[in-house]
Design a protein around this motif. Structure first.
Motif, short mmCIF file in Angstrom:
data_model
loop_
_atom_site.label_atom_id
_atom_site.label_comp_id
_atom_site.label_asym_id
_atom_site.label_seq_id
_atom_site.Cartn_x
_atom_site.Cartn_y
_atom_site.Cartn_z
N GLY A 37 48.88 33.25 37.36
CA GLY A 37 47.44 33.07 37.54
C GLY A 37 46.63 33.72 36.43
N TYR A 38 47.03 34.91 36.04
CA TYR A 38 46.33 35.57 34.94
C TYR A 38 46.56 34.85 33.62
N ARG A 41 44.39 31.85 33.51
CA ARG A 41 43.01 32.26 33.21
C ARG A 41 42.85 32.57 31.72
N LEU A 42 43.80 33.29 31.15
CA LEU A 42 43.69 33.66 29.73
C LEU A 42 43.75 32.46 28.80
N GLY A 44 42.97 29.33 29.58
CA GLY A 44 41.88 28.40 29.79
C GLY A 44 42.30 27.02 30.25
N HIS A 50 34.28 32.09 32.45
CA HIS A 50 35.28 33.15 32.26
C HIS A 50 36.71 32.65 32.42
N TRP A 51 36.97 31.36 32.18
CA TRP A 51 38.32 30.84 32.34
C TRP A 51 39.00 30.63 31.00
N ARG A 52 38.64 31.42 30.03
CA ARG A 52 39.33 31.40 28.75
C ARG A 52 39.08 32.75 28.09
N MET A 56 35.59 35.25 28.02
CA MET A 56 35.54 36.31 29.03
C MET A 56 34.73 37.50 28.53
N TRP A 60 36.72 41.80 31.60
CA TRP A 60 37.78 40.89 32.07
C TRP A 60 38.93 40.85 31.07
N ALA A 64 42.60 41.53 32.35
CA ALA A 64 43.43 40.34 32.52
C ALA A 64 44.67 40.37 31.63
N TYR A 107 34.03 41.85 39.07
CA TYR A 107 35.23 41.04 39.21
C TYR A 107 35.23 40.10 40.41
#
Length: 139
Positions: A37-38, A41-42, A44, A50-52, A56, A60, A64, A107
């Motif tokens: 999941g992390y 998110r990193l 993207g 904040h999904w890349r 962020m 974050w 992350a 967060y």
């Protein structure tokens, strides 16, 4: 007489041992899911704020990245039943607890995640205490 027969009956793991291994392996699976999941998110993979990594905020990014690395590492240690697996998990769980319980305005609010980590910690401590009592009775 075979070598196995000469060695005597095979030692069977107790239900306490089975429960401990089951807990560690279930937590290992959850750590792998959290780690993926992390990474999602990193990298993207999904649209949204904040999904890349480059979009962020710094707070974050600072949390992350270590969690994306440490959660899979904890999963490996827990699955292998290594002594360092729970230690790495405690680092990850503590970090997430501070993030989501201490700074929900940054967060987000995830009380279920903090509760999950607390429940796992209580179960782990209870099992380790049961091992200590069993060891004390054996001596």
């Amino acid at each position: 007489m075979t070598h196995e027969e000469a060695a005597g009956p095979a030692a069977r793991p107790s239900s306490l041992d089975f429960g401990y291994e089951l807990l560690l392996r279930m937590v290992a699976i959850s750590c792998l899911v959290f780690g993926v999941g992390y990474w999602v998110r990193l990298l993207g993979f999904f649209e949204g704020p904040h999904w890349r990594f480059d979009l962020m905020p710094m707070y974050w990014q600072a949390t992350a990245v270590p969690l994306a690395v440490l959660f899979p590492f904890a999963a490996i240690g827990l699955w292998a039943l290594a002594s360092w697996g729970p230690v790495v998990w405690v680092l990850c769980a503590s970090m997430e607890a501070v993030m989501y319980a201490g700074f929900p305005h940054l967060y987000g609010d995830r009380p279920w995640l903090v509760l999950f980590h607390a429940l796992v910690a209580v179960l782990y401590i209870a099992l380790r205490a049961a091992f200590a009592l069993r060891s004390r009775k054996a001596h």
